[in-house]
Design an enzyme around this catalytic site. Structure first.
Site, mmCIF file in Angstrom:
data_model
loop_
_atom_site.group_PDB
_atom_site.id
_atom_site.type_symbol
_atom_site.label_atom_id
_atom_site.label_comp_id
_atom_site.label_asym_id
_atom_site.label_seq_id
_atom_site.Cartn_x
_atom_site.Cartn_y
_atom_site.Cartn_z
ATOM 1 N N GLY A 89 5.465 -8.581 14.924
ATOM 2 C CA GLY A 89 6.025 -9.253 13.751
ATOM 3 C C GLY A 89 4.932 -9.764 12.824
ATOM 4 N N GLU A 119 -3.519 -6.308 19.530
ATOM 5 C CA GLU A 119 -2.871 -7.017 20.641
ATOM 6 C C GLU A 119 -2.711 -6.104 21.848
ATOM 7 O OE1 GLU A 119 -0.153 -10.281 18.219
ATOM 8 O OE2 GLU A 119 0.683 -8.312 18.623
HETATM 9 C C1 5RP Z 1 2.005 -10.687 16.095
HETATM 10 C C2 5RP Z 1 2.910 -10.822 17.250
HETATM 11 C C3 5RP Z 1 3.362 -12.202 17.594
HETATM 12 O O1 5RP Z 1 2.976 -12.472 18.901
HETATM 13 C C4 5RP Z 1 4.846 -12.267 17.441
HETATM 14 O O2 5RP Z 1 5.183 -11.880 16.113
HETATM 15 C C5 5RP Z 1 5.370 -13.680 17.722
HETATM 16 O O3 5RP Z 1 4.943 -14.548 16.733
HETATM 17 P P1 5RP Z 1 5.355 -16.084 16.752
HETATM 18 O O4 5RP Z 1 4.687 -16.719 17.909
HETATM 19 O O5 5RP Z 1 4.839 -16.601 15.412
HETATM 20 O O6 5RP Z 1 6.864 -16.146 16.823
HETATM 21 O O7 5RP Z 1 3.278 -9.885 17.920
HETATM 22 O O8 5RP Z 1 1.719 -9.337 15.829
#
Ligand code: 5RP
Length: 260
Positions: free
Chosen positions: A104, A111
Site C-alpha cells: 500500500g 520489503e
Molecule cells: C508499504 C506496506 C505497508 O507495510 C502497508 O501498506 C501497511 O501500512 P500501514 O502500517 O501504514 O497501515 O506494505 O509498502
C-alpha cells in the site's frame, strides 16, 4: 507534549511495541515501511537512546531510512549487513495462514527482498488488517517503466484467464503524477476483491515481462502481532506447524510521547 492516540493508531503503537521484545542486543534487523513500521522505528530508537540497545538495521524504503536516521538509528544497506535475524514490517492484509498482501505504501519490492533475506519475518498490524481471504485491499504490482502499458495489458489478460472478470489494473498516481517507487518503477493496483489462488496468481503475475514483483507475501511470515484499541495485543505464530495464539494486556501507555 503527550497526545492521545486514535483507536487504530493505538493498535499500531501497541503491536510495534510488542514486536520490540523480539529484538535482542546485537541483532541485525530489517525495518519495514508504513505508519505501523514507523512506530517500530520510534520504539527501537528509544531503546537505542535509553537502554543502549545495539542493532544493525536495514531499511525497506527511503522513507524508513530517513525516519530512522533522524531518530538516531544508523541504517546500513542490506548488502553491507548481508543477512538479517529478523524483519518487522506492517501489512495491508493478513489471512489465517499468515499470508500477506502488502505494498500500500509502494515499498513492496524492497520489503520482499529484505523479508526474504531474514531468518524471521514478523508482521505488526492493527486488527483491521485481519481478513478471511486476501484481496479486498488492491493488490500492488510493480512494473518497469519500459513498456509499462504493455505490461498492464498483459496483466489484465492474465487476470481474465484466471477468472477475475472486473480486474482492470489501475496505474497508481500520487499528487497528480504517476507514482514512482524507490527503484524508479511504477505500480498497477489490482482491484480483485478476493484472491482465489494466491500461489497461482503470484506466479502468473511474476511471469509477465516487465513485472518486477507483486504484493503477495506467501509462506514467509512467521508471526503476526495484532494491536487493539485498548493497547492489548494478540500474537499468532506458527509453532511446529500449528498456529499458537497468545494475548497480552496493555503493555504500552494509552498516551504516547514517543517520537515527540
Ligand atoms: C508499504 C506496506 C505497508 O507495510 C502497508 O501498506 C501497511 O501500512 P500501514 O502500517 O501504514 O497501515 O506494505 O509498502
Amino acid at each position: 507534549m503527550s497526545q492521545p492516540l486514535s483507536g487504530a493508531e493505538q493498535g499500531k503503537f501497541s503491536a510495534a511495541k510488542a514486536a520490540t521484545t523480539f529484538v535482542k542486543d546485537g541483532m541485525k534487523v530489517g525495518l519495514g515501511t508504513g505508519s505501523t513500521a514507523a512506530w517500530l522505528v520510534r520504539h527501537l530508537a528509544e531503546m537505542v537512546r535509553n537502554d543502549g540497545l545495539r542493532i544493525q538495521a536495514a531499511a525497506t524504503s527511503l522513507q524508513t531510512a530517513t525516519l530512522a536516521g533522524e531518530l538516531g538509528i544508523k541504517i546500513q544497506s542490506l548488502d553491507e549487513i548481508g543477512w538479517l535475524d529478523v524483519t518487522i514490517d506492517g501489512a495491508d492484509e493478513f489471512d489465517g495462514q499468515l499470508n500477506l498482501l502488502k505494498g500500500g505504501g509502494g515499498a513492496l519490492l524492497r520489503e520482499k527482498i529484505v523479508a526474504f533475506a531474514s531468518d524471521q519475518m514478523i508482521v505488526i498490524a492493527d486488527v483491521t488488517k485481519d481478513v478471511a481471504s486476501l484481496g479486498k485491499f488492491p493488490l500492488p504490482v510493480e512494473v518497469l517503466p519500459f513498456g509499462m502499458q504493455s505490461s498492464g495489458i498483459l496483466i489484465e489478460r492474465a487476470l481474465l484467464d484466471l477468472g477475475y472478470q472486473t480486474a482492470k489494473p489501475v496505474l497508481r498516481e500520487r499528487d497528480g503524477s504517476v507514482f514512482v517507487t524507490d527503484e524508479g518503477n511504477h505500480i498497477f493496483d489490482l482491484h480483485l476483491d478476493t484472491v482465489i489462488d494466491p500461489e497461482m496468481l503470484s506466479q502468473t503475475l511474476n511471469g509477465i515481462p516487465g513485472v518486477v514483483e507483486n504484493g503477495l507475501f506467501l509462506n514467509l511470515c512467521d508471526t503476526v502481532i495484532i494491536g487493539f484499541e485498548d493497547g492489548s495485543t494478540e500474537t499468532r505464530r506458527f509453532e511446529d506447524g500449528a498456529m499458537a495464539t497468545s494475548r497480552a494486556d496493555n503493555i504500552a501507555n494509552l498516551f504516547s510521547n514517543v517520537g515527540d
